[in-house]
Motif scaffolding. Structure first.
Motif, mmCIF file in Angstrom:
data_model
loop_
_atom_site.group_PDB
_atom_site.id
_atom_site.type_symbol
_atom_site.label_atom_id
_atom_site.label_comp_id
_atom_site.label_asym_id
_atom_site.label_seq_id
_atom_site.Cartn_x
_atom_site.Cartn_y
_atom_site.Cartn_z
ATOM 1 N N LEU A 93 0.866 -1.174 0.000
ATOM 2 C CA LEU A 93 0.000 0.000 0.000
ATOM 3 C C LEU A 93 0.903 1.224 0.000
ATOM 4 O O LEU A 93 1.502 1.565 1.018
ATOM 5 C CB LEU A 93 -0.906 0.008 1.236
ATOM 6 N N LYS A 94 1.032 1.846 -1.158
ATOM 7 C CA LYS A 94 1.929 2.987 -1.295
ATOM 8 C C LYS A 94 1.240 4.259 -0.821
ATOM 9 O O LYS A 94 0.143 4.593 -1.284
ATOM 10 C CB LYS A 94 2.360 3.141 -2.755
ATOM 11 N N THR A 95 1.879 4.968 0.103
ATOM 12 C CA THR A 95 1.316 6.210 0.607
ATOM 13 C C THR A 95 2.432 7.118 1.088
ATOM 14 O O THR A 95 3.575 6.676 1.262
ATOM 15 C CB THR A 95 0.317 5.940 1.752
ATOM 16 N N GLU A 96 2.113 8.383 1.296
ATOM 17 C CA GLU A 96 3.094 9.308 1.838
ATOM 18 C C GLU A 96 3.408 8.947 3.286
ATOM 19 O O GLU A 96 2.645 8.254 3.956
ATOM 20 C CB GLU A 96 2.560 10.742 1.758
ATOM 21 N N TRP A 97 4.522 9.454 3.768
ATOM 22 C CA TRP A 97 4.952 9.151 5.136
ATOM 23 C C TRP A 97 3.868 9.505 6.152
ATOM 24 O O TRP A 97 3.591 8.749 7.073
ATOM 25 C CB TRP A 97 6.247 9.907 5.433
#
Length: 539
Positions: A93-97
């Motif tokens: 699940l790619k997301t910002e920090w």
């Protein structure tokens, strides 16, 4: 008038069909909760711990919500071992920090494996596994910098230093007396570019970041500060652990048991392999003799097209849905005061609720609305909404709040004589609105509606907080993988300009079509009709 509405509807359907066509294959990974899938949250933009690539080479795993992108790196290798032991397929699940913790606590992800330190503050919100890596800290700078040969902490006096936003690294800059702490940056790609461009003197990071950076740009150096006298860092801040939601004690136990089976030597080999496999600026040998633009589109074209499609989808559907929301709200807020007490009270309550809706969604940033709606609904009501659907809802209701006031202004700006004339003809309020007022109000509001559409195309970039891979989010990923920051962002800017220019021209045609033929004379037409009738009578 009907033909005009049909023409507008056809254009809108064409826009929606185009954007859905571009995104019809974007959700290749099932977003629903699956016990056979291990959802792992990470930035996929923090080499060598994790990064994004366009194929499954070197054992990369798919990124949730896309068939064109995969994640790899040291974190992914750790995740694959855990997934194999648990007999579950790993999906990233790619997301910002800033979106990592909300993704975990809301149930969107099972684990955070993103090079995260188990600080005491974070431990209040989530549990952490045993550390899976320990590192030392360095200041990454240019070899010709006066700070490149620092021997003690005070040698960094006057240095403009930064670190990643939301990490313990940023707080450690205070350990360097006299250093000028700059604003924290969102990711390592931004810090690398800032160092290259000279806007900062260096940034604080782990030793692995220095090794990773030097592989793609030898013109950098790392100054080890962990062993310098006076540098104090807690054990937790130098460790990297896996984040797990607090209620899930059994998963925490499983992860710790699996980590205990991975020897230190194996972990070191995995990190060495990750550093060698990370994307490099010169990965494409052929691309060295090609124009950078052609080379970039050959390698990352599918990602960019997918990002363009998602941006158009969100902007077009959000604007159209927001228009109808704003239309309904605008009509209700301009209803004349009823004569009966019950209807008067109902209208007053409705107007108050609609005013609250408008003030809330116009007075708060869309990024905050996205995080509250997407993660909040999952956390408090346990409803796992698809991120694309959530993004469409967010853009629609945000746009509706703005268009409600625009349309209301268009309605009340219609000359009073129009209302009086319609009333004299015996029309009801609904008839006056539908046949007389709204056609004029909407036509007058069309430039503002066009502007809102253009704003939506640009503002969808904030939806990266909920892992929506729109154009800017994809562009940031491409820039961090190719290390061609200026050319990539220049290309993204050109794409945005083309999109907004095209939408503006489409709406200009719609506006011109709605204006109709201005070369007419009502009295002359009446005289002509009367003359024709007299001639027919004489015959």
């Amino acid at each position: 008038m009907k033909s005009r509405y049909k023409w507008i509807t056809a254009v809108m359907i064409a826009i929606i069909s185009m954007t859905f066509g571009l995104n019809c294959n974007s959700n290749s990974v099932n977003a629903k909760k699956d016990s056979n899938v291990l959802k792992v949250a990470m930035e996929a933009n923090y080499q060598p711990y994790n990064w994004t690539q366009t194929n499954a080479a070197n054992g990369a795993v798919p990124i949730d919500g896309s068939q064109h992108t995969f994640a790899n790196g040291y974190d992914v290798k750790i995740a694959k071992i855990i997934g194999k032991k648990m007999h579950r397929k790993v999906v990233v699940l790619k997301t910002e920090w800033d979106g990592l913790l909300p993704a975990l606590t809301s149930g969107k992800a099972d684990l955070i494996i993103a090079g995260m330190s188990p600080t005491a503050e974070r431990a209040k919100a989530i549990n952490f596994s045993q550390p899976y890596r320990r590192g030392t800290f360095v200041v990454i700078t240019k070899p010709n910098s006066k700070f490149a040969h620092a021997k003690k902490l005070t040698d960094f006096k006057g240095a403009k230093l930064t670190a990643q936003q939301g990490t313990s690294h940023y707080g450690l800059i205070k350990e360097l007396p006299g250093a000028k702490r700059q604003t924290a940056m969102r990711d390592f790609a931004a810090m690398r570019q800032s160092l290259i461009s000279g806007t900062i003197d260096g940034y604080l990071a782990e030793d692995t970041e220095a090794i990773s950076f030097k592989l793609v740009d030898p013109d950098v150096t790392a100054v080890a500060i962990s062993k310098m006298a006076g540098f104090h860092v807690s054990k937790e801040e130098s460790e990297t652990a896996i984040g797990i939601a607090k209620p899930n004690k059994s998963l925490l136990k499983q992860v710790n048991q699996i980590l205990a089976t991975i020897p230190t030597a194996t972990r070191n080999k995995m990190m060495t392999a990750a550093i060698k496999e990370q994307p490099k600026a010169d990965d494409n040998k052929k691309g060295q003799s090609e124009n950078w633009f052609i080379s970039m589109w050959k390698q990352y074209g599918s990602m960019l097209v997918s990002g363009i499609g998602m941006t158009l989808l969100l902007a077009s559907v959000g604007t159209i849905a927001g228009f109808f929301i704003g239309l309904a709200v605008g009509i209700i807020r301009t209803i004349p005061t009823p004569t009966t007490t019950g209807k008067k009270l109902l209208l007053k309550v409705s107007n108050w609720l609609l005013s609250v809706y408008i003030e809330v969604f116009r007075g708060t940033p869309m990024m905050v609305q996205a995080a509250v709606i997407y993660y909040g609904i999952a956390q408090f009501w346990h409803l796992n909404i698809n991120r694309t659907i959530a993004a469409l809802i967010i853009v629609s209701i945000n746009t509706g709040a703005y268009l409600a006031e625009i349309i209301r202004g268009g309605i009340i700006s219609t000359p009073t004589g129009q209302f009086e004339a319609a009333s004299a003809l015996g029309m009801t309020h609904n008839q006056r609105m539908w046949h007389i007022i709204l056609p004029q109000a909407i036509k007058n509001c069309l430039p503002s509606i066009t502007n809102e559409f253009i704003v939506n195309i640009k503002d969808t970039s904030v939806l990266s907080i909920i892992s929506v891979s729109e154009l800017f989010f994809v562009g940031t990923t491409v820039a961090s993988q190719t290390f061609k920051f200026f050319p990539t962002y220049l290309t993204i800017s050109a794409i945005y300009l083309i999109l907004t220019f095209t939408i503006t021209r489409i709406f200009n045609l719609i506006e011109k079509h709605l204006q109709g033929n201005k070369n007419y004379n009502l009295m002359a037409n009446q005289v002509q009709v009367g003359t024709t009738n007299d001639m027919e009578v004489k015959k």
